[in-house]
Design a protein around this motif. Structure first.
Motif, mmCIF file in Angstrom:
data_model
loop_
_atom_site.group_PDB
_atom_site.id
_atom_site.type_symbol
_atom_site.label_atom_id
_atom_site.label_comp_id
_atom_site.label_asym_id
_atom_site.label_seq_id
_atom_site.Cartn_x
_atom_site.Cartn_y
_atom_site.Cartn_z
ATOM 1 N N ASP A 239 57.200 -48.641 18.691
ATOM 2 C CA ASP A 239 57.411 -47.226 18.412
ATOM 3 C C ASP A 239 56.288 -46.453 19.093
ATOM 4 O O ASP A 239 55.119 -46.549 18.704
ATOM 5 N N PHE A 240 56.622 -45.685 20.131
ATOM 6 C CA PHE A 240 55.627 -44.959 20.919
ATOM 7 C C PHE A 240 54.770 -44.049 20.031
ATOM 8 O O PHE A 240 53.569 -43.900 20.231
ATOM 9 N N TRP A 241 55.401 -43.422 19.022
ATOM 10 C CA TRP A 241 54.704 -42.496 18.129
ATOM 11 C C TRP A 241 54.128 -43.193 16.896
ATOM 12 O O TRP A 241 53.499 -42.557 16.055
ATOM 13 N N ALA A 242 54.351 -44.515 16.798
ATOM 14 C CA ALA A 242 53.797 -45.330 15.705
ATOM 15 C C ALA A 242 54.117 -44.762 14.332
ATOM 16 O O ALA A 242 53.242 -44.594 13.478
ATOM 17 N N THR A 243 55.387 -44.481 14.103
ATOM 18 C CA THR A 243 55.827 -44.013 12.785
ATOM 19 C C THR A 243 56.653 -45.061 12.048
ATOM 20 O O THR A 243 56.990 -44.868 10.881
ATOM 21 N N THR A 244 56.992 -46.168 12.719
ATOM 22 C CA THR A 244 57.793 -47.237 12.105
ATOM 23 C C THR A 244 57.273 -48.591 12.579
ATOM 24 O O THR A 244 56.378 -48.676 13.433
ATOM 25 N N ASP A 245 57.858 -49.668 12.038
ATOM 26 C CA ASP A 245 57.579 -51.048 12.463
ATOM 27 C C ASP A 245 56.104 -51.412 12.354
ATOM 28 O O ASP A 245 55.538 -52.082 13.230
ATOM 29 N N TYR A 246 55.472 -50.999 11.281
ATOM 30 C CA TYR A 246 54.054 -51.290 11.105
ATOM 31 C C TYR A 246 53.829 -52.778 10.848
ATOM 32 O O TYR A 246 54.618 -53.444 10.165
ATOM 33 N N ILE A 247 52.736 -53.301 11.368
ATOM 34 C CA ILE A 247 52.310 -54.663 11.050
ATOM 35 C C ILE A 247 51.683 -54.647 9.651
ATOM 36 O O ILE A 247 50.848 -53.784 9.349
ATOM 37 N N LYS A 248 52.080 -55.618 8.829
ATOM 38 C CA LYS A 248 51.635 -55.640 7.431
ATOM 39 C C LYS A 248 50.887 -56.927 7.117
ATOM 40 O O LYS A 248 50.961 -57.915 7.843
ATOM 41 N N TYR A 249 50.171 -56.880 6.003
ATOM 42 C CA TYR A 249 49.551 -58.095 5.461
ATOM 43 C C TYR A 249 50.635 -58.954 4.811
ATOM 44 O O TYR A 249 51.796 -58.533 4.638
ATOM 45 N N SER A 250 50.229 -60.147 4.415
ATOM 46 C CA SER A 250 51.165 -61.047 3.739
ATOM 47 C C SER A 250 51.693 -60.452 2.444
ATOM 48 O O SER A 250 52.816 -60.754 2.016
ATOM 49 N N ASN A 251 50.904 -59.583 1.797
ATOM 50 C CA ASN A 251 51.340 -58.975 0.531
ATOM 51 C C ASN A 251 52.174 -57.720 0.724
ATOM 52 O O ASN A 251 52.507 -57.030 -0.232
ATOM 53 N N GLY A 252 52.489 -57.387 1.975
ATOM 54 C CA GLY A 252 53.360 -56.258 2.244
ATOM 55 C C GLY A 252 52.655 -54.935 2.478
ATOM 56 O O GLY A 252 53.306 -53.934 2.810
ATOM 57 N N VAL A 253 51.345 -54.898 2.316
ATOM 58 C CA VAL A 253 50.582 -53.660 2.546
ATOM 59 C C VAL A 253 50.403 -53.446 4.049
ATOM 60 O O VAL A 253 50.109 -54.379 4.793
ATOM 61 N N VAL A 254 50.594 -52.200 4.503
ATOM 62 C CA VAL A 254 50.432 -51.865 5.919
ATOM 63 C C VAL A 254 48.968 -52.045 6.333
ATOM 64 O O VAL A 254 48.054 -51.567 5.652
ATOM 65 N N GLN A 255 48.755 -52.740 7.439
ATOM 66 C CA GLN A 255 47.391 -52.917 7.950
ATOM 67 C C GLN A 255 46.918 -51.615 8.623
ATOM 68 O O GLN A 255 47.624 -51.044 9.448
ATOM 69 N N ARG A 256 45.723 -51.207 8.251
ATOM 70 C CA ARG A 256 45.117 -50.029 8.877
ATOM 71 C C ARG A 256 43.660 -50.351 9.170
ATOM 72 O O ARG A 256 42.933 -50.815 8.292
ATOM 73 N N LEU A 257 43.231 -50.093 10.386
ATOM 74 C CA LEU A 257 41.842 -50.355 10.733
ATOM 75 C C LEU A 257 40.910 -49.434 9.948
ATOM 76 O O LEU A 257 39.806 -49.820 9.593
ATOM 77 N N TYR A 258 41.379 -48.246 9.675
ATOM 78 C CA TYR A 258 40.647 -47.344 8.789
ATOM 79 C C TYR A 258 41.618 -46.330 8.205
ATOM 80 O O TYR A 258 42.733 -46.132 8.711
ATOM 81 N N ARG A 259 41.201 -45.702 7.143
ATOM 82 C CA ARG A 259 41.995 -44.650 6.504
ATOM 83 C C ARG A 259 41.019 -43.577 6.025
ATOM 84 O O ARG A 259 40.114 -43.853 5.234
ATOM 85 N N GLU A 260 41.223 -42.365 6.529
ATOM 86 C CA GLU A 260 40.270 -41.287 6.246
ATOM 87 C C GLU A 260 41.015 -39.998 5.933
ATOM 88 O O GLU A 260 42.037 -39.689 6.558
ATOM 89 N N TYR A 261 40.500 -39.268 4.962
ATOM 90 C CA TYR A 261 41.087 -37.974 4.604
ATOM 91 C C TYR A 261 39.957 -36.984 4.363
ATOM 92 O O TYR A 261 38.945 -37.309 3.711
ATOM 93 N N ASP B 19 36.734 -42.309 3.197
ATOM 94 C CA ASP B 19 36.893 -43.138 4.380
ATOM 95 C C ASP B 19 36.818 -44.593 3.947
ATOM 96 O O ASP B 19 35.838 -45.013 3.324
ATOM 97 N N PHE B 20 37.865 -45.349 4.276
ATOM 98 C CA PHE B 20 37.898 -46.785 4.004
ATOM 99 C C PHE B 20 38.151 -47.523 5.315
ATOM 100 O O PHE B 20 39.115 -47.222 6.028
ATOM 101 N N GLU B 21 37.284 -48.465 5.633
ATOM 102 C CA GLU B 21 37.456 -49.299 6.819
ATOM 103 C C GLU B 21 38.185 -50.585 6.425
ATOM 104 O O GLU B 21 38.062 -51.067 5.312
ATOM 105 N N ASN B 22 38.966 -51.105 7.381
ATOM 106 C CA ASN B 22 39.757 -52.337 7.150
ATOM 107 C C ASN B 22 40.625 -52.192 5.902
ATOM 108 O O ASN B 22 40.658 -53.066 5.033
ATOM 109 N N TRP B 23 41.344 -51.109 5.815
ATOM 110 C CA TRP B 23 42.123 -50.783 4.626
ATOM 111 C C TRP B 23 43.051 -51.937 4.229
ATOM 112 O O TRP B 23 43.838 -52.427 5.020
ATOM 113 N N GLY B 24 42.926 -52.370 2.987
ATOM 114 C CA GLY B 24 43.786 -53.410 2.450
ATOM 115 C C GLY B 24 43.360 -54.830 2.748
ATOM 116 O O GLY B 24 43.950 -55.781 2.237
ATOM 117 N N SER B 25 42.335 -55.010 3.571
ATOM 118 C CA SER B 25 41.908 -56.356 3.947
ATOM 119 C C SER B 25 41.111 -56.996 2.821
ATOM 120 O O SER B 25 40.231 -56.380 2.221
#
Length: 818
Positions: free
Chosen positions: A444-466, A503-509
């Motif tokens: 997905d060029f815009w990266a809105t679908t087909d996310y790579i997930k962990y074994s537990n189903g959580v979407v992998q994110r290198l970081y998450r910041e708001y 800010d969380f790094e390695n979100w869900g890892s």
């Protein structure tokens, strides 16, 4: 936006306006009986009608004098590259005369390269790849930028992405304040100067403007603008452009669509409301910045890797830049009394998109929730195992409403007061997602679908910041003209900003290694400061003026300097450093003084400006060994000083010569402590990307239907690293602009023209900008450069650069219907 804050602010402003109007009406009636010579002042221009608002608080005397002076001179200086200025500070304006002759797809960054003290460049002259610029040694994210009076610097990191904004056909004028902004400017990240530009007002005549541009590298651009003409008191225009080009080096292309519009409701001679809109959609691939070593080995015309390999994170299709943004703003200008005016500019900015790259994953059937591991066939080879390059997308979503409101109040002919507020509440969400890239093609060029997930189903994110950033700014400026020669200004702004978020790094890892496990947390900080300005101008006669101005600026740390530092401090192995305050970050502050002379006459005009700036707490990027993350720290001091000069000479009726020269020094006053990479002895070194000498020259010809200009821009050598161990050479680039205007073909087929723009006539090759601000030391052979605090060899990182595009041409055909 918090409605209670906004409502209270507007209510307070209106109450102040009403009270002041009653008082001023009474005063004006008294004054009218005692001073019959006092005349009504000309209408002040609004933030959406001209970019040069330095005269917005001129006294009535100054307005009348300026009107007489400008009308008497009737100057279009330097073919539009120079304008008459009256502010007691450094300021330059490019008028529409020059803009309409420039390349149609160019950005404001390309336009301002002709201004004294500015050094600008771009990866692609089509205008589809943003740009780089510095002004007097201040970087682009230290310079505030507005469009039609609304801020466009990113609310988080203060960067400006120039491709997002406008077609040159729609630009009215562009103004640069080289030293420091006006106190009423709605920008929070300007330690240095400010840039502003406006879109043109709608035409009184209905019609359709059409142009088609073609060029090498398969450049194609279609532009349409529909003008409604006068619809009673309202007139408007709406434009559309589609811009495409292949990249001039390496594989990849760029496609940018823009929709702009503006409407103007003229209530009467003294009151109007304008509304403007800028929409941008980019589907681009990115250029790869190159080191000197890479150019020597792979050549000048390389970029990202053209040939696919399942583990190659440098493959070109992974390096993308899709982005959608729009800015809507209004400008209401109201005359409440003969001596009182109200200006209100509400706006809303929206952005969604980001940048793509490659990230190496390990395919594994082992059940684990660790960042960079996936129980999935990511490269499409039919098995799970080994490594694979995935598509990593750094996504940003921004919602940014705000409002600027101010009153201009005249006290007789010689005293004027401008006061008001700016309020903004921006929200920004940032994440880095991953999607499979079978055959190197992102799922997905815009990266809105087909996310790579962990074994537990959580979407992998290198970081998450708001981040939520709330700004409150109150300002006031007083202008006094005791006679026809002296103008004295003084002002101040109180700036307050609150940043809060997480800010969380390695979100869900859930890795057992602290470096790859999730860490981070919440953070907040409040920044506030009073920033004063003052200036004096002496008008010796109609031709000569002298001025001195001083201003202090304030730049709150970027959101990453707060929240990413919070995340790094949260890592369990960094407890001692966090307790010691290692990850603190201070606001930047600068004090600037301008001293100058201006001369304006019928044939020859000139301007010389000397300046000095003292910057403290310059933000730098350090490194944390424990987490491998960037941390934001400060360089204690930095000094800039220099001289700029410009002149315009109309030596024959149809010929104009314009030129400028800049001498500048930007010296680091202290050593750079990067934390994990050591202390670099940078005391007395020159800041990177700052040429000591630069110059611009244009020879212009304009007669009847034909016009042409030949430009030369020289930029001296610059350093690529903070330690001044790697330098890139100076260069001169020549550009040609020419055009022919034909007679109307019919009453409904008007203003046909052909325009030619040629860049880099000499086909020069050069490195134009060092892009990795964290390159403190280019190389360290044999460990000769040591950390002065402990004697260890310093870490080296080779700078990587943008490249000057080869000779490029564009031809534009245009015509208007009806």
């Amino acid at each position: 936006m918090k409605r209670n804050h906004l409502s209270m602010a507007i209510a307070a402003m209106l109450c102040m306006a009403a009270g002041s109007a009653l008082a001023q009406d009474a005063n004006s009636q008294t004054a009218q009986s005692t001073n019959t010579k006092e005349a009504a002042s000309p209408q002040r221009a609004g933030a959406s009608s001209t970019s040069n608002t330095t005269t917005s608080n001129d006294t009535k005397r100054a307005q009348q004098l300026d009107t007489v002076t400008v009308q008497a001179q009737s100057l279009s200086l330097g073919g539009g590259l120079m304008s008459v200025q009256t502010a007691p500070k450094a300021v330059s304006t490019i008028s529409r005369d020059a803009i309409v002759k420039a390349a149609p797809g160019g950005t404001f960054v390309q336009m301002i390269d002709s201004i004294p003290g500015v050094n600008a460049s771009t990866d692609d002259v089509s205008g589809l790849a943003n740009g780089n610029y510095q002004i007097r040694g201040f970087t682009s994210d230290e310079i505030g930028t507005t469009v039609n009076g609304a801020p466009i610097n990113d609310s988080g990191n203060y960067k400006v992405y120039s491709t997002e904004y406008g077609d040159t056909e729609n630009m009215g004028d562009i103004t640069v304040l080289q030293g420091y902004p006006d106190v009423d400017t709605p920008i929070s990240g300007a330690a240095g100067g400010a840039i502003s530009w406006v879109t043109i007002d709608p035409s009184h005549t209905a019609g359709l403007d059409v142009s088609q541009s073609l060029g090498n590298h398969d450049y194609r651009r279609t532009y349409l603008r529909f003008n409604t003409g006068d619809l009673g008191p309202v007139r408007a225009w709406l434009s559309y452009s589609n811009n495409t080009a292949d990249q001039w080096r390496g594989p990849g292309d760029m496609n940018v669509t823009k929709v702009d519009g503006k409407a103007l409701w003229t209530i009467d001679d003294n009151n109007y409301i304008s509304a403007s809109f800028q929409y941008n959609r980019e589907r681009n691939y990115s250029y790869n910045s190159l080191t000197k070593a890479a150019i020597r080995s792979g050549g000048y015309f390389q970029s990202y890797d053209e040939n696919y390999s399942p583990t190659d994170t440098n493959y070109w299709k992974l390096h993308t830049n899709p982005f959608t943004s729009w800015l809507a703003s209004m400008d209401g200008e109201f005359k409440l009394a003969d001596s009182l005016r109200l200006s209100v500019v509400p706006y809303f900015w929206y952005g969604n998109g980001g940048g793509g790259g490659g990230y190496k994953f390990t395919e594994s059937t082992v059940t684990q929730n660790t960042i960079g591991y996936a129980n999935q066939d990511l490269n499409g080879d039919g098995k799970i195992g080994g490594t694979a390059a995935a598509y990593a997308f750094n996504a940003t979503y921004t919602y940014r409403p705000g409002v600027i409101a101010k009153l201009n109040q005249d006290f007789g002919m010689d005293d004027s007061l401008e006061y008001g507020f700016w309020y903004e509440r921006a929200r920004q969400q940032q994440n880095e997602f991953f999607t499979p890239a079978v055959g190197g093609e992102p799922a997905d060029f815009w990266a809105t679908t087909d996310y790579i997930k962990y074994s537990n189903g959580v979407v992998q994110r290198l970081y998450r910041e708001y981040t939520t950033s709330e700004i409150k700014k109150f300002f006031a400026t007083n202008t006094w003209t005791p006679d026809d020669k002296w103008t004295i200004t003084a002002g101040a702004a109180y700036f307050w900003e609150s940043r809060e978020g997480y800010d969380f790094e390695n979100w869900g890892s859930q890795s057992t290694n602290p470096k790859y496990a999730q860490y981070g947390g919440e953070g907040s900080a409040t920044y506030h400061k009073i920033s004063p300005t003052a200036g004096i101008k002496y008008q010796l006669n109609d031709q000569n003026q002298f001025y001195i101005g001083a201003g202090r600026t304030y730049r709150a740390p970027i959101n990453g300097a707060l929240l990413q530092n919070v995340a790094v401090a949260d890592n369990p192995k960094n407890a001692a450093n966090a307790a010691a305050g290692t990850y603190g970050n201070k606001p930047e502050q600068a004090t600037t003084i301008d001293l100058g002379w201006r001369f304006y006459a019928d044939q020859f005009s000139a301007n010389i400006d000397a300046y000095t700036s003292h910057l403290v707490n310059k933000q730098i990027s350090g490194y944390d060994n424990t987490t491998g993350q960037t941390v934001y720290l400060n360089l204690p001091k930095m000094h800039m000083r220099g001289v700029t000069a410009e002149a315009s000479y109309k030596f024959l009726q149809d010929w104009t010569l314009y030129g400028n020269y800049s001498y500048q020094k930007a010296i680091l006053d202290g050593n750079v402590n990067t934390f994990g990479d050591g202390v670099f002895p940078t005391e007395g070194k020159t800041f990177l990307n700052t040429p000591k000498n630069s110059a611009f020259l244009r020879l212009g010809y304009d007669h009847g239907p034909f016009w042409a200009s030949l430009d030369a821009k020289y930029r001296g050598p610059v350093w690529g690293d903070w330690m001044n161990t790697e330098q890139i050479g100076g260069y001169t680039v020549f550009n040609l602009n020419a055009g022919v205007k034909f007679d109307d073909f019919a009453t409904w087929l008007r203003n046909p023209y052909i325009k030619l723009n040629v860049f880099n006539l000499g086909n020069r090759r050069a490195l134009t900008n060092a892009n990795n601000i964290g390159a403190f030391l280019a190389s360290n052979p044999g460990g000769i450069y040591k950390d002065p605090t402990n004697g260890t060899a310093l870490y080296a990182s080779a700078p990587y650069y943008s490249l000057l595009e080869e000779r490029t041409y564009m031809v534009t055909f245009g015509i208007s219907f009806f």
